[in-house]
Write a protein that holds these residues in place. Structure first.
Motif, short mmCIF file in Angstrom:
data_model
loop_
_atom_site.label_atom_id
_atom_site.label_comp_id
_atom_site.label_asym_id
_atom_site.label_seq_id
_atom_site.Cartn_x
_atom_site.Cartn_y
_atom_site.Cartn_z
N TYR A 3 -7.27 4.54 1.28
CA TYR A 3 -6.17 4.90 2.17
C TYR A 3 -6.22 6.41 2.39
O TYR A 3 -6.32 7.18 1.43
CB TYR A 3 -4.82 4.56 1.52
N CYS A 57 -0.90 5.01 7.13
CA CYS A 57 -2.19 5.44 6.59
C CYS A 57 -3.30 4.92 7.49
O CYS A 57 -3.12 3.94 8.19
CB CYS A 57 -2.44 4.83 5.21
N THR A 117 -2.04 1.24 8.58
CA THR A 117 -1.16 0.41 7.76
C THR A 117 0.31 0.66 8.09
O THR A 117 0.65 1.62 8.78
CB THR A 117 -1.36 0.70 6.26
N GLU A 171 -6.67 3.05 6.76
CA GLU A 171 -7.24 2.32 5.64
C GLU A 171 -8.60 1.78 6.03
O GLU A 171 -8.79 1.31 7.14
CB GLU A 171 -6.32 1.15 5.25
N GLY A 206 0.82 -1.20 0.00
CA GLY A 206 0.00 0.00 0.00
C GLY A 206 0.86 1.25 0.00
O GLY A 206 2.08 1.19 0.09
N GLU A 236 -12.03 0.40 -1.04
CA GLU A 236 -10.81 0.25 -0.25
C GLU A 236 -10.11 1.59 -0.38
O GLU A 236 -9.74 2.00 -1.48
CB GLU A 236 -9.92 -0.87 -0.79
N CYS A 245 1.65 7.22 3.43
CA CYS A 245 0.76 8.37 3.57
C CYS A 245 1.38 9.55 4.30
O CYS A 245 1.09 10.70 3.99
CB CYS A 245 -0.53 7.95 4.28
#
Length: 94
Positions: A79, A63, A59, A65, A24, A77, A27
């Protein structure tokens, strides 16, 4: 190097290279004391129209999520940047 060893070596190299991509997005690098609280973020997510949130987590890329549905009922889904609540990446299904 025999064929089996070569195949295993190549497979391992590909898995290691793909690992960060599958993890992923990244962020934020901000400290957690700068993040919105989970409760504040959940409120912001609801105000953005996301509903039926079955998963809310943090995450490894720093992030927030979620897995749930968007305002049109499509699977989502998403983020979020935990500092300002902006969407960093989203996958909206049909």
């Amino acid at each position: 190097m025999n064929r089996t060893t070569l195949l295993l070596t190549v497979s391992l190299a590909l898995a290691l290279a793909a690992g960060p991509a599958l993890a992923g997005p990244k962020c934020t690098g901000e400290a957690k004391d700068k993040w919105l609280s989970e409760e504040a973020m959940k409120q912001k997510i609801a105000e953005m129209g996301f509903k039926d949130i079955r998963t809310f987590k943090t995450t490894s890329g720093n992030c927030y999520e979620i897995y749930g549905h968007d305002k049109d009922g499509r699977k989502a889904e998403v983020y979020f940047n935990p500092v300002n609540g902006s969407i960093v990446k989203s996958e909206i299904g049909g």
